[in-house]
Scaffold this active site. Structure first.
Site, PDB file in Angstrom:
ATOM      1  N   HIS A 162       0.803  -1.191   0.098  1.00  0.00           N
ATOM      2  CA  HIS A 162       0.047  -0.052  -0.133  1.00  0.00           C
ATOM      3  C   HIS A 162       0.919   1.304  -0.127  1.00  0.00           C
ATOM      4  CE1 HIS A 162      -3.615  -2.611   1.877  1.00  0.00           C
ATOM      5  NE2 HIS A 162      -3.239  -2.570   0.435  1.00  0.00           N
TER       6      HIS A 162
ATOM      7  N   ALA B 270       1.664  -8.679  19.313  1.00  0.00           N
ATOM      8  CA  ALA B 270       2.900  -8.878  18.234  1.00  0.00           C
ATOM      9  C   ALA B 270       4.142  -8.849  19.333  1.00  0.00           C
ATOM     10  CB  ALA B 270       2.727  -8.212  17.141  1.00  0.00           C
TER      11      ALA B 270
HETATM   12  C1  BV8 Z   1      -8.787  -1.528  -5.167  1.00  0.00           C
HETATM   13  C2  BV8 Z   1      -2.726   2.951   2.392  1.00  0.00           C
HETATM   14  C3  BV8 Z   1      -9.469  -1.537  -7.410  1.00  0.00           C
HETATM   15  C4  BV8 Z   1      -3.177   4.415   2.768  1.00  0.00           C
HETATM   16  C5  BV8 Z   1      -4.595   1.321   2.509  1.00  0.00           C
HETATM   17  C6  BV8 Z   1     -13.223  -7.176  -2.476  1.00  0.00           C
HETATM   18  C7  BV8 Z   1     -14.172  -7.264  -1.356  1.00  0.00           C
HETATM   19  C8  BV8 Z   1     -14.492  -6.297  -0.755  1.00  0.00           C
HETATM   20  C9  BV8 Z   1     -14.020  -4.663  -1.073  1.00  0.00           C
HETATM   21  C10 BV8 Z   1     -13.033  -4.827  -1.889  1.00  0.00           C
HETATM   22  C11 BV8 Z   1     -12.736  -5.964  -2.772  1.00  0.00           C
HETATM   23  N1  BV8 Z   1     -11.779  -5.557  -3.600  1.00  0.00           N
HETATM   24  C12 BV8 Z   1     -11.642  -4.249  -3.532  1.00  0.00           C
HETATM   25  C13 BV8 Z   1     -12.417  -3.675  -2.682  1.00  0.00           C
HETATM   26  C14 BV8 Z   1     -12.368  -2.281  -2.174  1.00  0.00           C
HETATM   27  C15 BV8 Z   1     -11.185  -1.991  -1.147  1.00  0.00           C
HETATM   28  C16 BV8 Z   1     -11.404  -2.685   0.021  1.00  0.00           C
HETATM   29  O1  BV8 Z   1     -10.721  -3.989   0.436  1.00  0.00           O
HETATM   30  N2  BV8 Z   1     -12.181  -2.434   1.047  1.00  0.00           N
HETATM   31  C17 BV8 Z   1     -12.502  -3.001   2.256  1.00  0.00           C
HETATM   32  C18 BV8 Z   1     -12.282  -1.944   3.630  1.00  0.00           C
HETATM   33  C19 BV8 Z   1     -13.911  -3.634   2.411  1.00  0.00           C
HETATM   34  N3  BV8 Z   1      -9.903  -2.175  -1.743  1.00  0.00           N
HETATM   35  C20 BV8 Z   1      -9.398  -1.186  -2.378  1.00  0.00           C
HETATM   36  O2  BV8 Z   1     -10.084  -0.124  -2.496  1.00  0.00           O
HETATM   37  C21 BV8 Z   1      -7.934  -1.375  -2.846  1.00  0.00           C
HETATM   38  N4  BV8 Z   1      -7.955  -0.950  -4.329  1.00  0.00           N
HETATM   39  O3  BV8 Z   1      -9.420  -2.474  -4.930  1.00  0.00           O
HETATM   40  O4  BV8 Z   1      -8.673  -0.830  -6.529  1.00  0.00           O
HETATM   41  C22 BV8 Z   1      -8.628  -1.252  -8.606  1.00  0.00           C
HETATM   42  C23 BV8 Z   1      -8.014  -2.335  -9.502  1.00  0.00           C
HETATM   43  C24 BV8 Z   1      -7.673  -1.975 -10.708  1.00  0.00           C
HETATM   44  C25 BV8 Z   1      -7.565  -0.642 -11.103  1.00  0.00           C
HETATM   45  C26 BV8 Z   1      -8.161   0.123 -10.347  1.00  0.00           C
HETATM   46  C27 BV8 Z   1      -8.518   0.065  -9.109  1.00  0.00           C
HETATM   47  C28 BV8 Z   1      -7.120  -0.711  -2.328  1.00  0.00           C
HETATM   48  C29 BV8 Z   1      -6.955  -0.926  -0.763  1.00  0.00           C
HETATM   49  C30 BV8 Z   1      -5.576  -0.122  -0.171  1.00  0.00           C
HETATM   50  C31 BV8 Z   1      -6.070   1.037   0.573  1.00  0.00           C
HETATM   51  N5  BV8 Z   1      -5.069   1.631   1.422  1.00  0.00           N
HETATM   52  N6  BV8 Z   1      -3.676   2.059   3.051  1.00  0.00           N
HETATM   53  C32 BV8 Z   1      -3.123   4.625   3.950  1.00  0.00           C
HETATM   54  O5  BV8 Z   1      -2.489   4.049   4.912  1.00  0.00           O
HETATM   55  O6  BV8 Z   1      -3.451   5.892   4.356  1.00  0.00           O
HETATM   56  S1  BV8 Z   1      -5.230   0.232   3.358  1.00  0.00           S
HETATM   57  C33 BV8 Z   1      -5.139   0.339   5.120  1.00  0.00           C
HETATM   58  O7  BV8 Z   1      -6.091  -0.253   5.642  1.00  0.00           O
HETATM   59  C34 BV8 Z   1      -3.788  -0.280   5.465  1.00  0.00           C
HETATM   60  O8  BV8 Z   1      -2.778  -0.284   4.503  1.00  0.00           O
HETATM   61  C35 BV8 Z   1      -4.485  -1.571   5.958  1.00  0.00           C
HETATM   62  O9  BV8 Z   1      -4.368  -2.369   4.593  1.00  0.00           O
HETATM   63  C36 BV8 Z   1      -5.727  -1.489   6.078  1.00  0.00           C
HETATM   64  C37 BV8 Z   1      -5.922  -1.614   7.612  1.00  0.00           C
HETATM   65  O10 BV8 Z   1      -6.066  -2.877   7.624  1.00  0.00           O
HETATM   66  P1  BV8 Z   1      -5.098  -3.393   8.920  1.00  0.00           P
HETATM   67  O11 BV8 Z   1      -3.641  -3.162   8.407  1.00  0.00           O
HETATM   68  O12 BV8 Z   1      -5.366  -4.831   9.156  1.00  0.00           O
HETATM   69  O13 BV8 Z   1      -5.236  -2.706  10.247  1.00  0.00           O
HETATM   70  P2  BV8 Z   1      -6.712  -2.563  11.164  1.00  0.00           P
HETATM   71  O14 BV8 Z   1      -6.609  -1.309  11.861  1.00  0.00           O
HETATM   72  O15 BV8 Z   1      -7.912  -2.953  10.199  1.00  0.00           O
HETATM   73  O16 BV8 Z   1      -6.798  -3.781  12.003  1.00  0.00           O
HETATM   74  C38 BV8 Z   1      -5.589  -3.929  13.019  1.00  0.00           C
HETATM   75  C39 BV8 Z   1      -5.588  -5.291  13.395  1.00  0.00           C
HETATM   76  O17 BV8 Z   1      -4.678  -5.349  14.490  1.00  0.00           O
HETATM   77  C40 BV8 Z   1      -6.737  -5.732  14.077  1.00  0.00           C
HETATM   78  O18 BV8 Z   1      -7.296  -7.156  13.781  1.00  0.00           O
HETATM   79  C41 BV8 Z   1      -6.463  -5.801  15.886  1.00  0.00           C
HETATM   80  O19 BV8 Z   1      -6.988  -6.806  16.412  1.00  0.00           O
HETATM   81  C42 BV8 Z   1      -4.714  -6.198  15.705  1.00  0.00           C
HETATM   82  N7  BV8 Z   1      -4.099  -5.784  16.470  1.00  0.00           N
HETATM   83  C43 BV8 Z   1      -4.286  -4.412  17.302  1.00  0.00           C
HETATM   84  N8  BV8 Z   1      -3.247  -4.337  18.251  1.00  0.00           N
HETATM   85  C44 BV8 Z   1      -2.391  -5.504  17.967  1.00  0.00           C
HETATM   86  C45 BV8 Z   1      -2.959  -6.114  16.874  1.00  0.00           C
HETATM   87  N9  BV8 Z   1      -2.082  -7.386  16.174  1.00  0.00           N
HETATM   88  C46 BV8 Z   1      -0.914  -7.642  17.112  1.00  0.00           C
HETATM   89  N10 BV8 Z   1      -0.313  -6.946  17.948  1.00  0.00           N
HETATM   90  C47 BV8 Z   1      -1.061  -5.908  18.520  1.00  0.00           C
HETATM   91  N11 BV8 Z   1      -0.573  -5.165  19.555  1.00  0.00           N
END
Ligand code: BV8
Ligand code: ZN
EC number: 2.3.1.286
Length: 255
Positions: A118, A238
């Protein structure tokens, strides 16, 4: 499901993929995407701000948000989780780190060229001609509550400079995605750390590994949609669980 079982899998592995999300940087003081936004951004949803539409509508708000995040990340240090991952790499040469994070804490912990699916906070580019822009001098120094910040103009075409991250609705860098999928398909163990596994196509990576028959270890205090494909689910932070896991590695690496 114990660290012991996970350690046995790690000891046998020769081609490991470590897949990380925001949770691996949580113990370095960096809010995850699940954590509510604060300050100027408290009334926004991260997923809405991290879009080309939000930047087009209000470049100063979004640019300010990324400079605020670059400030926090700049003041953060890798934690024992990042360090343990670098030790796995040192002990098992065939290890590939794939991250969704835009910080550089894996690199600062000693990981060698992790794959950033990303993008990064350290690769600004023009929002129009896409030419790389000169990164701002030094670590960010944004106020705690953030502020609106007019993005600099591109030296080539004058358009606003944007952060070098992948926004929702944007395609991932093809080479990074292909390399990550290839590593997952070829690995003999995948460790997924600190990701909620809901953002696609990144969340496919652990599933590719499982589909190709590799055991999957998950490190996360909370359950995620990835639970069912995991051989071992280690419910903990982690920076506590990963150091325990690397203790099982041959002495050179673990100590
Ligand atoms: C695209 C950069 C198309 C920016 C980021 C299929 C199904 C459904 C939806 C979609 C699909 N395909 C595409 C989509 C749409 C969308 C998507 O996935 N939406 C989701 C939300 C439903 N995807 C996109 O838009 C992607 N692009 O599909 O383009 C396309 C294709 C061709 C041509 C043109 C277009 C792009 C997605 C990337 C977006 N950018 N980041 C920025 O950072 O500002 S995503 C960003 O959010 C992060 O990078 C990361 O990926 C995500 C967050 O997730 P996590 O890292 O998992 O973090 P989160 O906070 O959610 O969870 C934290 C976890 O850690 C928790 O589980 C918690 O319990 C745990 N935790 C907490 N503390 C600890 C811990 N674990 C261990 N130790 C600890 N101490
Ligand atoms: Zn330009």
């Amino acid at each position: 499901m114990t660290v012991r079982e996970a350690a046995d899998l790690l000891l046998k592995a020769r081609k490991v993929v470590v897949f990380t999300g925001a949770g691996v940087s949580a113990e370095s003081g960096i809010p995850t995407f699940r954590d509510a936004l604060t300050g100027l951004w408290a009334r926004f949803d991260a997923q809405a701000l991290a879009t080309p539409e939000a930047f087009a509508a209000d470049p100063a708000l979004v640019y300010g948000w990324y400079e605020w995040r670059r400030t926090i990340v700049g003041r953060a240090r890798p934690n024992a989780g990042h360090t343990a991952i670098a030790k796995i790499e040192a002990a098992i040469p065939g290890t590939v780190v794939v991250t969704q994070n835009v910080d550089a804490l894996h690199e600062q912990a000693g990981s060698v060229s992790p794959i950033h699916l990303h993008g990064s906070l350290y690769a600004p580019r023009c929002s129009s001609c896409a030419k790389p822009a000169t990164p701002p001098e030094g670590p960010g120094d944004e106020p705690a509550d953030g502020r609106r910040l007019t993005p600099p103009a591109c030296e080539h075409c004058g358009a606003p400079v944007r952060p070098g991250v992948v926004w929702f609705g944007e395609a991932l860098p093809v080479d990074a995605l292909e390399a990550a999928v290839a590593a997952a398909a070829d690995c003999d163990l995948l460790i997924t750390v600190g990701t909620s596994g809901v953002v696609y196509p990144a969340a496919e990576i652990p599933q590719v590994a499982a589909r190709f028959g590799a055991p999957v270890i998950q490190v996360n205090p909370m359950p995620t949609p990835l639970d069912d494909i995991c051989t071992v689910n280690l419910r903990g932070p982690a920076a506590e669980v990963l150091p325990e896991l690397v203790l099982s590695l041959p002495s050179t690496a673990a100590r």
